[in-house]
Design an enzyme around this catalytic site. Structure first.
Site, PDB file in Angstrom:
ATOM      1  N   SER A  95      -9.519   1.746   7.300  1.00 62.07           N
ATOM      2  CA  SER A  95      -8.603   2.057   6.238  1.00 62.07           C
ATOM      3  C   SER A  95      -7.911   0.835   5.616  1.00 62.07           C
ATOM      4  CB  SER A  95      -7.519   3.001   6.771  1.00 62.07           C
ATOM      5  OG  SER A  95      -6.757   2.376   7.780  1.00 62.07           O
ATOM      6  N   SER A 153      -9.632   0.328  11.997  1.00 63.53           N
ATOM      7  CA  SER A 153      -9.206   0.152  10.605  1.00 63.53           C
ATOM      8  C   SER A 153      -8.907  -1.285  10.194  1.00 63.53           C
ATOM      9  CB  SER A 153      -7.980   1.019  10.314  1.00 63.53           C
ATOM     10  OG  SER A 153      -8.375   2.337  10.044  1.00 63.53           O
ATOM     11  N   LYS A 170      -0.435  -4.304   4.353  1.00 64.04           N
ATOM     12  CA  LYS A 170      -0.963  -2.950   4.137  1.00 64.04           C
ATOM     13  C   LYS A 170       0.191  -2.004   3.786  1.00 64.04           C
ATOM     14  CE  LYS A 170      -4.025   0.334   6.605  1.00 64.04           C
ATOM     15  NZ  LYS A 170      -4.725   0.578   7.894  1.00 64.04           N
TER      16      LYS A 170
END
Lengths: 489, 486
Positions: free
Chosen positions: B154, B178, B79
């Site tokens: 996210s 997330s 990420k």
């Protein structure tokens, strides 16, 4: 003018701790390096990096707290104090807010070697220092630009907050002096106000004698970042006079922050506190609470050096006057020197006198300290031994000391090479005295008729003829004997 | 089986034995990414040249060294809020456009030391604030199961990259769900370990007391494999735990010995009918295996969203203050310092980030702190106690991961409150610090459904064991067809 007011002073003192590395990263804390060379992602506030507490800084802070008679809390925590400024990389300072490391301490105010008053210390907490801005111009307002140096960002500090217990600029000066004395024996900071390793903010307000509300509610003026104890004194004196005059005219005192201009000795307004920041303190989530065991605190307390009060006691017992003792207590190097010298030379008052007059004069001239003195405690003791044995007069010894300092040589060698050793041979002195008495019959008459001053002149003549090498007390005694005989004759 | 279909565990064991070269693996992965990525948009940065170099380096290792690498040759996506020296780290924000960190996050260096190859950085909601990855400053990421729908967020890019079989495993970060929510939307496994298990060093902080890094994978074994590598004490993170990690037993789960709690408070409003139905099916299948499924009470759950949306924005408002244009990243011009700050942050941050900075700044303001932040922290304590009591009676707690399925682009982004409410099942794990994993439970109307398993603090061993048991009980129905293959 301020007879209808009582002066209320509280001091906040920041002390940089002398650790190898910064409070939350392993960067060096060394002063004076090239800008931004002692930085890393942590103290630059890069994204994603985290603080890790430096245990050596905790040890220093705990020592300071204990030496200032504080209660060290087994549980304290770190908080974020938030504001934007280019010298603050994370836009928050990691500090301690509502649960500080230590509270409820005290600092004595010492006058003539005795405790005249005790000032309470409200709290001591740990925090990180900010960086430095170098403005390309006079002030931030008209600077063409500013350069940010983050070498200092993250250097560990303790903030020592007093209660508003001081009632005059002089008490503030004595508080700061004693605070510095106490900390100097812990070896935790350079304590150099001119370099910023010790910084003082003074809160000054005047309480009208008919005001009986909380001191916290009085309009308070904070004088920021003054760079010497003397200037703290001057700033407070100025501020007392300024506020008293304003109040005398019936004007309101504004709560504000003021700077101190050491050129003209005045304070000037920096910003009004009414529009002050909301720092939005909250507990630092990246650091666990600081938990200290009872045994850790106990061990730190056991390892503390003697306090300045204990040292004053030691000096008083050795016959050092209170004034001289203050000079020695305020200079750890002087104390170490004094202890070493008195360990090898028994007359402690003599050691003290020489240290504080002639040795000090030479240190100043050469820019040295008692740590770096080129005539060490043993060398001084050797010199004093020559005086004691009568080899040197005091006056001659000063000259020898000067040469010792200049050359680094031993006292006895210098005495030999200068040929200044004292004449203690009675017959030799007698011969010169006979000459002087014979050559100054009028002066001798004056002496015999009761003019004591005449003796001084005759001694001077003897000393002149012996190039100052005759032992003065012997000259004195022999002169009197010879003149007594002369009178009988 | 194609290489891109293989699990991380299979790739690593083949590379260790030289049955497969890391280079060959990387070549096929690069080819797969080239074919699939244009229709998914999972990556913000790819560095395939560097990945090939790393793969060759693994192949060139003496066999003794290579054989010790738990992730030998495994391609991993990371990420974009985790620092990497080989690629930019932007947290999908304009304010960090082009920023390259001079350090690797601890998780990144641990992956690399274990033989993994970092392929690229995945898209996300800006600074991990969002549930759809629509709040990226750069691009949309599409759900591989239905490209008109969001991948969740996210960690949407990481979930989509794994579901689209561009990488077998990826790292995400989980502050309020997330990892788990996008895992659920994309039909993959997403695991958030106990707070403090995985170092946060190098993770761009959103809410420091809630953030935790974890894996997204196509099965529980791969998630466990990644977890084993990245977890453990890190001297650079003072909140990382000094405790041994334990991995799940290889044995099958004997369901008759498993006590499963289902919170009575979680079946309430806003729960999609198909999700509710799937939960019922899951419970009956577990019961048919002999598991005891009982109702547990988590009475403070109703305050969880409110507490979360005070604590997380408060910490975020502080953590994001460092993006001031002074030292790195985006800087706007301004007549003076204050204007430079204002312009930089006004132009550099997106709407959702600004909304949360404002919320958090307000919550920490003088006069509001006690009523908001402090009270929210007290609720956290109560929620933690709720779980402690519940785990005295059950081994694991089962909930849907999300109350709904992957939604269409734009469907919820106009209504932040609606978006916040969909975190209802996931935020409690962050507030309490407990481990939680989302595992797929088939499809409903062609969209993945996820089940969430919550365990007690440090209860990873048992939690992963049970999740793997469930995986066998509810096998995958395959992966979305992408990139033109049959």
């Amino acid at each position: 003018m301020n007879s209808t007011y009582e002066v209320i002073i509280g001091l906040e003192v920041h002390v940089e701790l002398k650790t190898q590395s910064k409070l939350f990263c392993s960067c060096s804390t060394e002063f004076g390096a090239e800008p931004n060379t002692h930085t890393c992602p942590v103290c630059l506030g890069m994204p994603g990096v985290l603080p890790v507490l430096n245990e050596a800084a905790v040890a220093c802070a705990v020592k300071a707290a204990l030496a200032l008679n504080c209660t060290v809390h087994p549980f304290s925590k770190f908080d974020r104090k938030q504001y934007f400024y280019p010298d603050l990389p994370k836009a928050y300072q990691i500090s301690q807010y509502d649960e500080p490391l230590a509270e409820h301490g005290s600092v004595p105010i010492v006058i003539d070697g005795a405790v005249a008053k005790t000032v309470a210390v409200r709290r001591i907490h740990m925090e990180e220092d900010a960086g430095k801005l170098n403005h390309l111009g006079q002030r931030l307002g008209d600077a063409k630009g500013s350069l940010v140096d983050l070498n200092r960002a993250g250097v560990p500090l303790v903030e020592i907050v007093s209660e508003p217990d001081m009632r005059s600029a002089d008490e503030a000066r004595l508080y700061l002096t004693e605070l510095r004395n106490v900390l100097s024996y812990l070896d935790i900071s350079d304590l150099r106000m001119e370099e910023g390793s010790m910084r003082c903010d003074a809160n000054v307000s005047l309480r009208p004698l008919d005001y009986h509300g909380s001191l916290e509610d009085l309009p308070r003026v904070e004088i920021k970042n003054v760079n010497s104890i003397r200037n703290v004194y001057r700033g407070i004196e100025y501020e007392i006079a300024r506020q008293a005059e304003k109040m005398g005219r019936g004007e309101r005192i504004v709560k504000e922050t003021r700077g101190f201009d050491d050129q003209n000795g005045r304070t000037y307004s920096q910003r009004s506190k009414e529009e002050a920041n909301d720092y939005r303190y909250f507990p630092e989530p990246d650091l666990p609470p600081l938990v200290l065991t009872a045994s850790y605190i106990e061990e730190a307390a056991q390892s503390l050096p003697p306090s300045p009060m204990a040292i004053r006691q030691e000096l008083a017992e050795a016959g050092v006057t209170a004034n001289d003792a203050e000079v020695i207590v305020a200079d750890r190097a002087a104390l170490e020197y004094w202890r070493s010298a008195t360990a090898v030379f028994a007359d402690k008052r003599q050691v003290t006198n020489w240290m504080l007059s002639d040795v000090s004069r030479l240190l100043n001239a050469y820019g040295d300290t008692f740590w770096t003195a080129r005539v060490g405690p043993q060398a001084l003791a050797d010199l004093l031994a020559l005086i004691e044995r009568g080899t040197l007069s005091g006056r001659m010894a000063k000259e020898v000391l000067d040469r010792m300092y200049e050359t680094g040589g031993r006292a006895e060698d210098i005495v030999q090479s200068m040929g200044v050793s004292q004449i203690t041979d009675k017959a030799a002195i007698q011969a010169v005295v006979q000459q002087v008495v014979a050559g100054n019959p009028h002066v001798v008459q004056d002496y015999l008729s009761g003019k004591d001053k005449a003796l001084g002149f005759l001694v001077g003549q003897v000393m002149k003829q012996t190039k100052g090498q005759a032992k003065p007390d012997m000259v004195n005694a022999i002169l009197k004997d010879v003149m007594a005989d002369y009178a009988k004759a | 089986m194609r290489i891109y279909e293989m699990t991380a565990g299979d790739i690593a064991s083949k590379v260790r034995r030289k049955d497969l070269s890391a280079t060959e693996c990387m070549e096929e992965i690069a080819e797969r990414i080239g074919r699939v990525e244009p229709s998914v948009g999972a990556f913000l940065h790819l560095n395939l040249d560097e990945a090939m170099r790393q793969a060759r380096a693994i192949d060139n290792l003496p066999s003794g060294e290579r054989e010790r690498l738990p992730l030998a040759g495994v391609p991993v996506a990371v990420k974009d809020n985790m620092a990497t020296q080989s690629m930019p780290t932007t947290a999908a924000s304009k304010i960090l456009e082009g920023f390259v960190a001079p350090y690797d996050a601890t998780v990144v260096s641990r992956l690399q030391h274990a033989g993994a190859v970092i392929v690229g950085k995945t898209n996300m909601d800006e600074f991990a604030m969002g549930s759809s990855t629509e709040h990226s400053a750069y691009q949309l990421t599409r759900n591989p199961w239905d490209r008109d729908r969001v991948p969740g967020g996210s960690s949407g890019g990481s979930a989509a990259a794994v579901a689209a079989q561009m990488v077998p495993v990826a790292l995400g970060s989980d502050t309020g769900g997330s990892i788990r929510q996008p895992a659920s939307y994309c039909g993959v496994t997403g695991f958030k370990p106990t707070y403090g298990r995985v170092s946060r060093y190098g993770l761009i902080a959103f809410a420091s007391s809630l953030d935790q890094i974890g894996p997204l994978a196509r099965n529980v074994d791969d998630a466990s494999l990644i977890y084993e590598v990245i977890a453990g004490y890190d001297p650079l993170d003072a909140s990382s735990l000094r405790v041994e990690k334990a991995l799940p037993k290889a044995t099958d789960v004997s369901w008759a010995n498993v006590r499963i709690g289902v919170p009575k408070q979680y079946g309430s409003s806003g729960l999609d009918a198909s999700v509710q139905a799937r939960l019922a099916e899951v419970i009956s299948r577990l019961e048919s295996q002999g598991a005891s499924v009982v109702e547990v009470s988590l009475p403070h759950t109703e305050y969880a969203i409110a507490a979360y949306y005070l604590v997380a924005p408060a910490e975020a408002s502080s953590n994001l203050s460092r993006f001031d244009g002074v030292r790195y990243g985006y800087r706007a011009s301004g007549a003076d310092l204050l204007e430079m700050y204002e312009n930089t942050r006004a132009q550099g941050f997106g709407e959702e980030v600004k909304r949360r900075i404002l919320l958090g700044t307000h919550a920490l303001s003088a006069g509001y702190y006690d009523a908001y932040y402090l009270k929210a922290q007290k609720i956290r304590t109560l929620i933690r106690q709720d779980f402690e009591q519940a785990f005295a009676a059950v081994d694991v707690i089962l909930t849907p991961t999300t109350p709904d399925l992957a939604f269409r682009f734009g469907e919820k982004s106009q209504d932040p409150l609606q978006m916040y409410l969909s975190d209802v099942y996931t935020v409690t794990a962050n507030l309490a610090g407990i481990p939680a994993i989302s595992t797929p439970a088939g499809l409903a109307g062609g969209l993945p459904v996820g089940m969430q398993w919550l365990g007690p603090i440090m209860g990873e061993e048992s939690l992963l064991h049970i999740a793997r048991g469930f995986e066998k009980l509810w096998p995958s129905e395959g992966w979305p067809a992408l990139g033109g293959e049959a």
